[in-house]
Design a protein around this motif. Structure first.
Motif, mmCIF file in Angstrom:
data_model
loop_
_atom_site.group_PDB
_atom_site.id
_atom_site.type_symbol
_atom_site.label_atom_id
_atom_site.label_comp_id
_atom_site.label_asym_id
_atom_site.label_seq_id
_atom_site.Cartn_x
_atom_site.Cartn_y
_atom_site.Cartn_z
ATOM 1 N N TYR A 79 0.856 -1.187 0.000
ATOM 2 C CA TYR A 79 0.000 0.000 0.000
ATOM 3 C C TYR A 79 0.895 1.241 0.000
ATOM 4 O O TYR A 79 1.743 1.385 0.877
ATOM 5 N N VAL A 80 0.676 2.099 -0.987
ATOM 6 C CA VAL A 80 1.436 3.344 -1.056
ATOM 7 C C VAL A 80 0.444 4.500 -1.104
ATOM 8 O O VAL A 80 -0.437 4.526 -1.961
ATOM 9 N N SER A 81 0.601 5.431 -0.193
ATOM 10 C CA SER A 81 -0.309 6.578 -0.116
ATOM 11 C C SER A 81 0.448 7.874 -0.373
ATOM 12 O O SER A 81 1.647 7.966 -0.107
ATOM 13 N N LEU A 82 -0.275 8.851 -0.861
ATOM 14 C CA LEU A 82 0.273 10.183 -1.062
ATOM 15 C C LEU A 82 -0.695 11.171 -0.416
ATOM 16 O O LEU A 82 -1.790 11.381 -0.920
ATOM 17 N N GLN A 83 -0.283 11.725 0.711
ATOM 18 C CA GLN A 83 -1.082 12.747 1.378
ATOM 19 C C GLN A 83 -0.692 14.095 0.808
ATOM 20 O O GLN A 83 0.477 14.489 0.874
ATOM 21 N N MET A 84 -1.659 14.783 0.247
ATOM 22 C CA MET A 84 -1.398 16.059 -0.417
ATOM 23 C C MET A 84 -2.111 17.166 0.333
ATOM 24 O O MET A 84 -3.344 17.176 0.413
ATOM 25 N N ASN A 85 -1.345 18.082 0.898
ATOM 26 C CA ASN A 85 -1.887 19.217 1.644
ATOM 27 C C ASN A 85 -1.534 20.521 0.932
ATOM 28 O O ASN A 85 -0.652 20.549 0.077
ATOM 29 N N SER A 86 -2.211 21.567 1.316
ATOM 30 C CA SER A 86 -1.949 22.896 0.747
ATOM 31 C C SER A 86 -1.929 22.844 -0.780
ATOM 32 O O SER A 86 -1.015 23.377 -1.431
ATOM 33 N N LEU A 87 -2.925 22.214 -1.338
ATOM 34 C CA LEU A 87 -2.956 22.027 -2.789
ATOM 35 C C LEU A 87 -3.114 23.353 -3.523
ATOM 36 O O LEU A 87 -3.772 24.286 -3.044
ATOM 37 N N LYS A 88 -2.478 23.404 -4.685
ATOM 38 C CA LYS A 88 -2.498 24.595 -5.531
ATOM 39 C C LYS A 88 -3.119 24.232 -6.878
ATOM 40 O O LYS A 88 -3.061 23.078 -7.298
ATOM 41 N N PRO A 89 -3.651 25.217 -7.589
ATOM 42 C CA PRO A 89 -4.201 24.924 -8.922
ATOM 43 C C PRO A 89 -3.191 24.249 -9.848
ATOM 44 O O PRO A 89 -3.568 23.397 -10.657
#
Length: 115
Positions: A79-89
């Motif tokens: 299982y590989v996850s990517l937590q993405m915060n402070s997303l930009k356009p």
């Protein structure tokens, strides 16, 4: 044989968060590095982050401090996850999971960040 299945994309406002997941199943015992790539319209596919079987990580400069890659190894599944915060356009793209060892790609999941 290894199969990759991704999930977790969607539409989010700028500043928001999303979590992508990739499940590798099958003959996963030989898998070392796994990663996330992205491809925006009209642009080349680029590395976002990668992680080895021992947990060593590598991030593209444009996501450092905002995205976190993690991994959990099980008997027949990775299982590989990517937590993405402070997303930009500019993070808008199709995100792909990659198994470097077997040179496999997932089907991709769309991430759209609105301004």
């Amino acid at each position: 044989q290894v199969r990759l299945v991704e999930s977790g994309g969607g539409l989010v406002q700028a500043g928001g968060s999303l979590r992508l997941s990739c499940v590798a199943s099958g003959s996963v015992f030989s898998i070392n590095v796994m990663g996330w790539f992205r491809q925006a319209p009209g642009k080349q596919r680029e590395l976002v982050a990668a992680i080895s079987s021992h947990g060593t990580t590598n991030y593209a400069d444009f996501v450092k401090g905002r995205f976190t890659i993690s991994r959990e190894n099980a008997k027949n599944t990775v299982y590989v996850s990517l937590q993405m915060n402070s997303l930009k356009p500019e993070d808008t793209a199709v995100y792909y999971c990659r198994d470097y060892t077997n040179d496999l790609w997932g089907q991709g999941t769309q991430v759209t960040v609105s301004s």
